[in-house]
Scaffold this motif. Sequence first.
Motif, mmCIF file in Angstrom:
data_model
loop_
_atom_site.group_PDB
_atom_site.id
_atom_site.type_symbol
_atom_site.label_atom_id
_atom_site.label_comp_id
_atom_site.label_asym_id
_atom_site.label_seq_id
_atom_site.Cartn_x
_atom_site.Cartn_y
_atom_site.Cartn_z
ATOM 1 N N SER A 345 44.037 16.328 36.454
ATOM 2 C CA SER A 345 43.106 15.873 37.475
ATOM 3 C C SER A 345 42.629 17.064 38.306
ATOM 4 O O SER A 345 43.430 17.756 38.922
ATOM 5 N N LEU A 346 41.315 17.303 38.306
ATOM 6 C CA LEU A 346 40.699 18.374 39.090
ATOM 7 C C LEU A 346 39.895 17.738 40.211
ATOM 8 O O LEU A 346 38.963 16.967 39.962
ATOM 9 N N ASN A 347 40.259 18.048 41.450
ATOM 10 C CA ASN A 347 39.640 17.416 42.615
ATOM 11 C C ASN A 347 38.948 18.474 43.467
ATOM 12 O O ASN A 347 39.561 19.468 43.867
ATOM 13 N N PHE A 348 37.654 18.248 43.763
ATOM 14 C CA PHE A 348 36.842 19.214 44.500
ATOM 15 C C PHE A 348 36.230 18.565 45.736
ATOM 16 O O PHE A 348 36.049 17.347 45.798
ATOM 17 N N ARG A 349 35.885 19.430 46.695
ATOM 18 C CA ARG A 349 35.241 18.933 47.907
ATOM 19 C C ARG A 349 33.770 18.592 47.660
ATOM 20 O O ARG A 349 33.225 17.678 48.265
ATOM 21 N N ASP A 350 33.133 19.362 46.792
ATOM 22 C CA ASP A 350 31.700 19.197 46.527
ATOM 23 C C ASP A 350 31.478 18.866 45.060
ATOM 24 O O ASP A 350 32.350 19.121 44.218
ATOM 25 N N PRO A 351 30.301 18.315 44.711
ATOM 26 C CA PRO A 351 30.015 18.013 43.303
ATOM 27 C C PRO A 351 30.155 19.255 42.429
ATOM 28 O O PRO A 351 29.649 20.326 42.779
ATOM 29 N N PRO A 352 30.866 19.153 41.310
ATOM 30 C CA PRO A 352 31.097 20.318 40.452
ATOM 31 C C PRO A 352 29.877 20.647 39.600
ATOM 32 O O PRO A 352 28.955 19.842 39.463
ATOM 33 N N ASN A 353 29.914 21.811 38.999
ATOM 34 C CA ASN A 353 28.856 22.278 38.118
ATOM 35 C C ASN A 353 29.155 21.819 36.696
ATOM 36 O O ASN A 353 30.134 22.231 36.094
ATOM 37 N N ASP A 354 28.298 20.956 36.129
ATOM 38 C CA ASP A 354 28.542 20.427 34.788
ATOM 39 C C ASP A 354 28.598 21.518 33.736
ATOM 40 O O ASP A 354 29.378 21.447 32.785
ATOM 41 N N ILE A 355 27.778 22.547 33.877
ATOM 42 C CA ILE A 355 27.741 23.600 32.868
ATOM 43 C C ILE A 355 29.087 24.306 32.784
ATOM 44 O O ILE A 355 29.518 24.727 31.726
ATOM 45 N N ASP A 356 29.783 24.423 33.930
ATOM 46 C CA ASP A 356 31.120 25.027 33.918
ATOM 47 C C ASP A 356 32.165 24.052 33.376
ATOM 48 O O ASP A 356 32.985 24.399 32.531
ATOM 49 N N LEU A 357 32.117 22.817 33.862
ATOM 50 C CA LEU A 357 33.170 21.863 33.521
ATOM 51 C C LEU A 357 33.141 21.472 32.048
ATOM 52 O O LEU A 357 34.175 21.119 31.478
ATOM 53 N N HIS A 358 31.975 21.516 31.425
ATOM 54 C CA HIS A 358 31.938 21.101 30.028
ATOM 55 C C HIS A 358 32.778 22.025 29.149
ATOM 56 O O HIS A 358 33.161 21.662 28.044
ATOM 57 N N CYS A 359 33.120 23.209 29.674
ATOM 58 C CA CYS A 359 33.959 24.137 28.904
ATOM 59 C C CYS A 359 35.387 23.621 28.762
ATOM 60 O O CYS A 359 36.118 24.038 27.861
ATOM 61 N N LEU A 360 35.833 22.732 29.673
ATOM 62 C CA LEU A 360 37.178 22.173 29.583
ATOM 63 C C LEU A 360 37.254 20.963 28.668
ATOM 64 O O LEU A 360 38.335 20.575 28.229
ATOM 65 N N VAL A 361 36.094 20.369 28.381
ATOM 66 C CA VAL A 361 36.081 19.144 27.591
ATOM 67 C C VAL A 361 36.715 19.318 26.213
ATOM 68 O O VAL A 361 37.426 18.427 25.737
ATOM 69 N N PRO A 362 36.498 20.454 25.495
ATOM 70 C CA PRO A 362 37.117 20.588 24.165
ATOM 71 C C PRO A 362 38.624 20.423 24.154
ATOM 72 O O PRO A 362 39.205 20.165 23.096
ATOM 73 N N PHE A 363 39.282 20.579 25.317
ATOM 74 C CA PHE A 363 40.729 20.359 25.377
ATOM 75 C C PHE A 363 41.090 18.941 24.935
ATOM 76 O O PHE A 363 42.106 18.715 24.270
ATOM 77 N N VAL A 364 40.246 17.955 25.274
ATOM 78 C CA VAL A 364 40.514 16.568 24.907
ATOM 79 C C VAL A 364 39.461 15.988 23.970
ATOM 80 O O VAL A 364 39.632 14.879 23.467
ATOM 81 N N PHE A 365 38.365 16.730 23.754
ATOM 82 C CA PHE A 365 37.288 16.196 22.920
ATOM 83 C C PHE A 365 36.533 17.355 22.270
ATOM 84 O O PHE A 365 35.610 17.913 22.853
ATOM 85 N N ASP A 366 36.928 17.701 21.057
ATOM 86 C CA ASP A 366 36.261 18.759 20.297
ATOM 87 C C ASP A 366 35.149 18.115 19.462
ATOM 88 O O ASP A 366 35.405 17.437 18.475
ATOM 89 N N ARG A 367 33.897 18.361 19.863
ATOM 90 C CA ARG A 367 32.767 17.700 19.215
ATOM 91 C C ARG A 367 32.157 18.532 18.099
ATOM 92 O O ARG A 367 31.011 18.304 17.703
#
Length: 512
Positions: A345-367
């Motif tokens: 669980s990653l919790n931020f004060r402000d809306p995160p940047n999707d372009i950065d966060l999508h780099c973590l997605v392959p950990f649970v979803f390798d497309r």
Amino acid sequence: MESSHAKPQDQGGLQTRVHQLENECSELKQECENLRRTNSVLVQNQLKGDSKLSELEGEVASLNDRLERAEAEAKYFEVRYKNRKWKYPLAVPTIPELCSLGYDERESERLVNDITDIMDDTLKMRRGKKIVHLSIGRIGVDSPCWEGKIPHYKEYINALAEYRHTIEYHRDDKFHMGIEGDIEFLPKEVLDLLQEALRQTHFDKLGFCGFGVGYVDFISKCVSGDARLKDLRLDRIHFEPGNIDIFCQAVNNHDSLQELRFEFISFESQEENFGGIMSKLKSKSLECIEIYSDIFSDLRPGDMDFLVSCPSLKSLWFYGDQLSDGDIVIMQDALRNNKTLTRLSLNFRDPPNDIDLHCLVPFVFDRTSLNSAYESNHHCLLEVCYWDNDVHYRRQINTGNAMWNRRKKIYIILSTRNINRRNAAHFESDDIGIKHIPQILSILKPFSEHALHNEYSDIGEEHEVVTPFSIAYNEDSDIGDEQEVTPLSIAYEILRDWKMPELYSYLDRVDE
């Protein structure tokens, strides 16, 4: 000239010898059979003996537990009887008395309330009352009439030392002890009493809050002495040079500590930062770590190695600022080798940047392909939480159902490719054979339009929105969002565009 043929008597002797040897062999076979039967009986007896031994060991363990409970009960009632007439030996000052000493009315009222709380808890502990949550608060010279409170703290700590008998008596319940303030201002005599009391009392949860010099050493000794401790929480603790090794050694050597929580930790030296703590964690029992600190900007290679070196870790929570590109890379490397996490669980004060966060997605979803999606991590819930205009958003990949997660990921790939009719082309590159088509079609079956659009509806508390990830990703040099189409559209594309003659030929062979 001697005859080359054996004499009749010699032949008779040989036959006799053969018969003797045959009889001996028969006897040996019988002895072997007897030994085999004897061994079989012995093995059976051994198994029965092992079973009986295991049963007896269980009975012994049960008797030991009953004995320990009986001894704890006897000691508990002995202490209660001893303290049945115990009275609090110190006087609680009144507000007028404190005002006459120069304190204003507000400070005087606060001090009276503090001492009254200390007295009430002291009396309850002396009399064996069950107090699930104990605490010592506002320790420090900034507290009103600090010198006058020290004797009351001493009485409290003396009662705490005896309270271990109450905790042992109620061993099936959970007890929490919290300490708030700068303990460096406690006299050494009182501090030694407190440390010894905490080492012997064995709370399930310990919480510490304060900036006192030597506080981390004090905490480490308390952790080492509390064999029952399962939950440790540090709030606004200041680490001095050399503290990290002492603290991590105490945590790593603990056999039952399961939860570790940090809030707003500070450091004396820039060389020893929060990542230094995490890089040295090697606990075999830790299952959950929560971090409320802006540590992302401090991450260095190796700081996330605890994801591998703590083999029991199941849940990891971060609360802080945005992730930098370097932080993303470090987390990617650590997560790639982790097989135990069930929640990140990653919790931020402000809306995160999707372009950065999508780099973590392959950990649970390798497309990359259907095969890589099928083999992804389907057990770990990856969620990103943030606030936007007083609304709390939670974006998730993976639910609690691993089979559903696998199906959903395969459906997302097929659905997104279906927009431009690219599934057939990808089947060739993904090495998808005819025999896999029935399995693919069965995966699509549960995804009716109603199930798709209501999967995450009405989840969450008030003013909270929960949605799945919908992060742009690169496929065939085009950036496109995940799409959700009806399963019928995907099935129609597959049956229309991909190896129709071969497919019907395959189905005919299956029917035969």
